[in-house]
Scaffold this motif. Structure first.
Motif, PDB file in Angstrom:
ATOM      1  N   GLN A 672       0.866  -1.167   0.000  1.00 14.80           N
ATOM      2  CA  GLN A 672       0.000   0.000   0.000  1.00 14.80           C
ATOM      3  C   GLN A 672       0.905   1.219   0.000  1.00 14.80           C
ATOM      4  OE1 GLN A 672      -2.706   0.197   3.212  1.00 14.80           O
ATOM      5  NE2 GLN A 672      -3.319   2.294   2.746  1.00 14.80           N
ATOM      6  N   SER A 673       0.695   2.063  -0.966  1.00 12.03           N
ATOM      7  CA  SER A 673       1.761   3.010  -1.257  1.00 12.03           C
ATOM      8  C   SER A 673       1.819   4.120  -0.235  1.00 12.03           C
ATOM      9  CB  SER A 673       1.531   3.588  -2.639  1.00 12.03           C
ATOM     10  OG  SER A 673       2.474   4.587  -2.871  1.00 12.03           O
ATOM     11  N   PHE A 674       2.993   4.542   0.028  1.00 11.56           N
ATOM     12  CA  PHE A 674       3.217   5.661   0.895  1.00 11.56           C
ATOM     13  C   PHE A 674       2.755   6.952   0.229  1.00 11.56           C
ATOM     14  CE2 PHE A 674       4.832   7.978   4.213  1.00 11.56           C
ATOM     15  CZ  PHE A 674       5.732   8.936   3.816  1.00 11.56           C
ATOM     16  N   CYS A 675       2.735   6.971  -1.051  1.00 12.08           N
ATOM     17  CA  CYS A 675       2.282   8.136  -1.764  1.00 12.08           C
ATOM     18  C   CYS A 675       1.018   7.772  -2.509  1.00 12.08           C
ATOM     19  CB  CYS A 675       3.347   8.656  -2.715  1.00 12.08           C
ATOM     20  SG  CYS A 675       4.338   7.384  -3.509  1.00 12.08           S
ATOM     21  N   PRO A 676      -0.085   7.857  -1.806  1.00 14.36           N
ATOM     22  CA  PRO A 676      -1.321   7.418  -2.453  1.00 14.36           C
ATOM     23  C   PRO A 676      -1.625   8.301  -3.639  1.00 14.36           C
ATOM     24  CG  PRO A 676      -1.787   8.615  -0.466  1.00 14.36           C
ATOM     25  CD  PRO A 676      -0.320   8.426  -0.504  1.00 14.36           C
ATOM     26  N   GLY A 677      -2.173   7.701  -4.599  1.00 15.63           N
ATOM     27  CA  GLY A 677      -2.477   8.467  -5.795  1.00 15.63           C
ATOM     28  C   GLY A 677      -1.350   8.375  -6.795  1.00 15.63           C
TER      29      GLY A 677
ATOM     30  N   THR B 166      -5.310   8.468 -11.220  1.00 19.43           N
ATOM     31  CA  THR B 166      -5.637   7.651 -12.386  1.00 19.43           C
ATOM     32  C   THR B 166      -6.192   8.566 -13.460  1.00 19.43           C
ATOM     33  OG1 THR B 166      -7.858   7.259 -11.554  1.00 19.43           O
ATOM     34  CG2 THR B 166      -6.214   5.586 -11.088  1.00 19.43           C
ATOM     35  N   LEU B 167      -6.144   8.089 -14.685  1.00 16.70           N
ATOM     36  CA  LEU B 167      -6.735   8.829 -15.791  1.00 16.70           C
ATOM     37  C   LEU B 167      -8.098   8.230 -16.063  1.00 16.70           C
ATOM     38  CD1 LEU B 167      -3.768   9.058 -18.298  1.00 16.70           C
ATOM     39  CD2 LEU B 167      -4.443  10.707 -16.608  1.00 16.70           C
ATOM     40  N   ILE B 212      -6.967   4.493 -16.286  1.00 14.88           N
ATOM     41  CA  ILE B 212      -5.605   4.101 -16.634  1.00 14.88           C
ATOM     42  C   ILE B 212      -4.715   4.493 -15.469  1.00 14.88           C
ATOM     43  CG2 ILE B 212      -3.731   4.455 -18.245  1.00 14.88           C
ATOM     44  CD1 ILE B 212      -5.718   5.186 -20.323  1.00 14.88           C
ATOM     45  N   ASN B 213      -4.001   3.541 -14.888  1.00 20.09           N
ATOM     46  CA  ASN B 213      -3.087   3.905 -13.818  1.00 20.09           C
ATOM     47  C   ASN B 213      -1.680   4.049 -14.375  1.00 20.09           C
ATOM     48  OD1 ASN B 213      -2.084   1.358 -14.150  1.00 20.09           O
ATOM     49  ND2 ASN B 213      -3.113   0.531 -12.363  1.00 20.09           N
TER      50      ASN B 213
END
Lengths: 726, 235
Positions: A672-677, B166-167, B212-213
């Motif tokens: 789970q990413s430390f930089c969400p998004g 995300t796109l 799209i990620n």
């Protein structure tokens, strides 16, 4: 950016704390091998990471920096060289602008024009270097005054009734009489009798039109092959994907607003053409067999209809010519003399309009429309040119007529003292007339139309609109001009020079017309297949020009009192004479053998063998492509098989209240990413934490980083590309 | 170097090197890491103290893809955007230039993505200005020596108009509108736009979630050979 969002105290069990995330992330970044400059973080964070990595402060080795600099310099030099090579082409800037604003289809017309200019300049270079320069250099002596022929002409040589004669300087220039004794026309070339030691101007003059035609043939063929439609071979799926085009089409180097506008137009055109093709493809695939048969029938119907029209037009021209010839003694001869050119002009004006209208009724894809219209227009125009040369042949060489006036010398001596000059003059006039017509249409029809449409705003003017730039008609004009030039190579050796000047001016006139006075076509078409068809119609013109030239060179008697071939029964007879004079006996025998049947049959068989080998190689390549496609499909299927296996092996997640959609389990190993998004760069860390359910916090852990858990069932959602698609 | 125009001389570039290890407050985390994280960082065992050595450590050249000349040119251009009183070296390195000034640069003026570029590279809390280091980051990513990886990463962030990672269809639609412009004859109609976005998602959305990620984006970009050469800004 390193952004932990909220540090809320109530955290669902299983969700890693921000500090653990930070720890894991820092560990990963410290251990990873990516240089700091390649990490997508802000400068301050990169500094921090650098500190963590190298607290001792290792100095970057000097030679590493030097190596980087060297690589950069090399790459920039290469790019500059490429830019220079592209920019050396003539008119590159104008072509870029036209292509951007109006699409590659219209740009292909201008590229074709540039190609023709190049061909003409090369022909001119060939003629000048092999004929003119030696002539001026060697200054062969004049063979003396011409023979005094006793002529027995019917009637006195009075001027033909009704033919107007101006004694205006401009008129003489326009009809070519001002240049009769210059090197522009055949008649002015004089040399002494042949001898083996001197450079043979006669041979050079004879062979240079043939060499020019051969050169143009090879150049056109090469370009035609390059433009061969490749789609049928490779299939629909092997073009650059549209998504890649969308993401990488903007050029961030653009600084000028106009260039940005051009680029936006270009991108928009590209998308529209692609989407249109995609829609058509979809429609075609969904057609039932009955619909396909119906489509083919309509295609056939249109072609037959236009074919009939063309045949009707040709017979009209033929009838008009015959009528005017047969009724020479009528009192209305003045009118009748202009009947054939009048009919030809009418046919060539109405024909393209009619064909365009008929083809547009059928609603074909834009490419097919353009190509079909072009082929028929060119057939019509070339047929008229053919009729024109036949009528010339009739008057001058008595072909197909009573041969009374041609019996003694092989050509109509009474009316034409130097018939090559007359033919050259006719072709010269035709060439000038075509160019003047282009100029007149541009400035006397299109420009006023634009001015009127822009100024007035009635319903009529709104309906009339600016003129659309019709590519088939314009291509037809320059192909016809080029055919006339090729026809006149023997009689008027400097005609390529004239045509080059005309083409050069035509480029600027057409560019002005396009950019200022025309409107963009509502159905842009692609350049890819147009290249092939333009070269094809050019080849048709070349064949049309080569046939009379071959006939004249090999069988027709030249004029007795002008030009180079006065004492020969046909111009080609110079070659055997020179061969007998110049070559040793063994050379003569070898040449004789090369020209005989005993050589041409084995050559033919050899060429057939080569052709068979090429065809079988092509078939083998097609089979190989088919096999490779199948392999690709199998590989993709293998991959998804592995995905399924992996998702079966990984532990099942608990009851998930994640609002997000399901993901393939293969990405569950991503932390789970430390930089969400913004998923952190690099591969997933060594420890794969248990994927837990997500919580969308009020304070803000935002949308789940993609890569969370997924059920094995999700793998079934993925589409295996089937073999039928590829 | 050190010509009359450049004021970031070698010594000044060397100023960006580590002078020992900073204390907790001076930790060069900047305003980006939260206070809690800063506490954590403060509580860590510090690396052993080192004496300040101008030759050790890093310079901008190691943190960016730019060469020394490019950094100096960038500094010069950045200072031209500042008001007169902030043009000294120390204050220029801490000054923040509002977006309007940056957008007036000729390299960015004609770019339809100029606002997005500024927003993505800005590290100020209100996201309305760029510092010199942000500017260097921008030029570094857009230089021609940058790796395709980092370029595609930032391209993804630039194209993500709603900053959600995300796109989705909205992002793609706004992207296409930026590309084709707002003119009447270049705009795509609604049906064409839908068809285009459907095509894009069909080709690039591997996991079929409708968006799209980053990794899907990078995968698609890798099939386009001229991405790196078009994603370039040179001063």
């Amino acid at each position: 950016m390193l952004l932990p969002r909220s540090v809320s105290s109530e955290r669902a069990p299983g969700v890693p704390e921000p500090e653990e995330l930070w720890e894991a992330e820092m560990e990963r970044l410290r251990g990873s091998g990516t240089p700091v400059r390649g990490l997508p973080y802000a400068m301050m964070d990169k500094r921090l990471i650098w500190q963590l990595r190298e607290p001792a402060g290792v100095q970057t080795l000097r030679w590493q920096r030097w190596q980087r600099r060297r690589q950069t310099v090399e790459r920039r030099l290469r790019e500059a060289a490429q830019r220079l090579a592209r920019g050396l082409g003539l008119w590159e800037g104008a072509l870029y602008e036209i292509g951007g604003l109006f699409g590659t289809g219209i740009r292909s017309y201008f590229t074709f024009l540039r190609f023709l200019l190049l061909l003409n300049l090369l022909s001119l270079l060939l003629t000048a270097s092999f004929v003119l320069l030696p002539l001026v250099w060697l200054r062969p002596p004049d063979p003396g005054p011409t023979l005094n022929l006793t002529l027995q002409c019917p009637g006195s040589r009075q001027s033909q009734p009704g033919v107007l004669r101006f004694h205006n300087q401009l008129w003489h220039v326009l009809t070519g009489r001002a240049f009769t004794n210059t090197y522009l026309f055949y008649g002015a070339y004089r040399v002494g009798p042949e001898s083996s030691s001197v450079y043979s101007i006669r041979l050079a003059y004879l062979l240079s039109p043939l060499a020019c035609l051969l050169l143009c043939f090879c150049g056109t063929l090469r370009r035609m092959v390059k433009g061969l439609p490749q789609k049928t071979l490779l299939g629909q799926g092997y073009q650059a994907p549209l998504s890649a085009k969308v993401f990488s089409s903007w050029d961030f180097c653009i600084r000028v607003q106009e260039a940005a506008t051009i680029k936006k137009h270009e991108i928009s055109n590209e998308f529209k053409v692609e989407l249109e093709e995609g829609r058509r493809f979809q429609l075609m695939q969904q057609q039932t067999r009955a619909q396909t048969a119906c489509h083919l029938l309509s295609y056939l119907r249109v072609n037959i209809l236009i074919g009939l029209l063309v045949v009707g037009a040709i017979s009209a021209i033929f009838w008009a010519t015959k009528y005017s010839q047969d009724n020479k003694e009528e009192s209305l001869f003045l009118l009748l003399q202009y009947l054939p050119p009048g009919v030809i002009a009418l046919v060539n004006f109405l024909g393209p309009l009619l064909f365009t209208f008929l083809v547009q009724l059928e609603n074909y894809p834009p490419n097919t429309e353009v190509n079909l219209t072009l082929i028929w227009c060119v057939v019509l125009k070339l047929a008229s040119l053919g009729m024109f040369s036949v009528s010339l042949g009739q008057t001058i060489l008595c072909i197909g007529r009573d041969k009374s006036s041609c019996e003694s010398y092989g050509y109509n001596v009474c009316d034409y003292q130097c018939w090559e000059n007359s033919v050259g003059e006719e072709l010269y006039k035709l060439s000038i007339f075509n160019f003047l017509l282009t100029v007149a249409f541009a400035f006397l029809v299109t420009l006023p139309r634009r001015l009127l449409v822009d100024r007035f705003s009635g319903r009529f003017w709104a309906w009339l609109e600016r003129e659309e730039f019709l590519v088939p008609k314009n291509v037809l004009d320059i192909v016809a001009g080029q055919t006339v030039t090729w026809m006149g190579l023997f009689y008027c050796p400097l005609l390529p020079l004239l045509n080059s000047v005309f083409l050069f001016l035509t480029f600027y006139i057409k560019k002005y017309t396009l950019l200022k006075n025309s409107r963009a076509s509502s159905r842009p078409f692609r350049a890819s297949s147009s290249t092939f068809f333009f070269q094809l119609v050019l080849l048709l013109g070349l064949l049309l020009a080569a046939v009379p030239l071959g006939y004249v060179v090999s069988s027709i008697h030249s004029s007795w009192n002008c030009g180079l071939f006065t004492n020969y029964s046909a111009p080609w007879q110079v070659v055997p004479e020179l061969v007998a004079l110049g070559l040793p006996p063994i050379g003569q025998r070898a040449l004789h053998y090369l020209g005989s049947h005993a050589f041409s049959f084995p050559l033919l068989i050899l060429l057939s063998l080569v052709l068979t080998v090429c065809i079988s190689q092509t078939q083998a390549n097609a089979r190989a492509i088919h096999r490779l496609r199948k392999q690709l499909v199998w590989q993709v299927q293998e991959k998804w098989h592995l995905v399924e296996d992996l998702s079966r092996l990984l532990p099942e997640p608990g009851p998930s209240d994640s609002p997000g959609p399901k993901y393939p389990a293969s990405q569950a190993s991503r932390p789970q990413s430390f930089c969400p998004g913004f998923p952190c760069p690099g591969s997933p860390g060594p420890q794969a934490p248990r994927p837990g359910p997500f919580v969308v916090d009020a304070a803000g852990l935002r949308s789940p980083c993609p890569g969370q858990h997924g059920a094995p069932a999700s793998a079934r959602r993925f589409r295996f590309p089937s073999g039928a698609e590829l | 170097m050190g010509g009359s125009g450049s004021r970031l001389s070698k010594e000044l570039l060397a100023e960006y090197q580590v002078r020992g290890t900073p204390g907790p407050r001076e930790l060069a985390c900047g305003p980006l890491l939260g206070s809690r994280v800063r506490e954590l960082a403060a509580g860590r065992p510090r690396p052993p103290q080192r004496s300040a050595n101008p030759r050790s450590g890093f310079a901008f050249q190691d943190l960016t893809f730019l060469t020394k000349q490019e950094i100096l040119l960038a500094h010069r251009r950045f200072c031209e955007l500042l008001p007169q009183e902030q043009r000294s070296v120390e204050s220029s390195l801490r000054a923040q230039v509002p977006f309007e000034q940056i957008l007036s640069l000729p390299e960015l003026k004609a770019n339809p993505f100029k606002e997005r570029i500024c927003r993505v590279f800005s590290t100020s809390p209100a996201k309305d200005s760029l510092s010199f280091e942000d500017f260097l980051d921008l030029l570094s990513v857009f230089s021609d020596t940058a790796t395709p990886d980092i370029k595609s990463h930032y391209a993804f962030r630039i194209f993500d108009f709603d900053d959600d990672g995300t796109l989705n269809r909205e992002d793609l639609s706004r992207l296409v509108n930026c590309l084709t412009g707002e003119g009447e004859d270049t705009r795509l109609s609604a049906s064409e736009m839908k068809q285009l976005i459907d095509n894009i998602l069909e080709e690039s959305d591997i996991d079929r979630d409708g968006t799209i990620n980053l990794s899907e984006f990078q995968h698609v970009i890798s099939r386009s050979p001229d991405f790196a050469s078009s994603f370039k800004i040179v001063l």
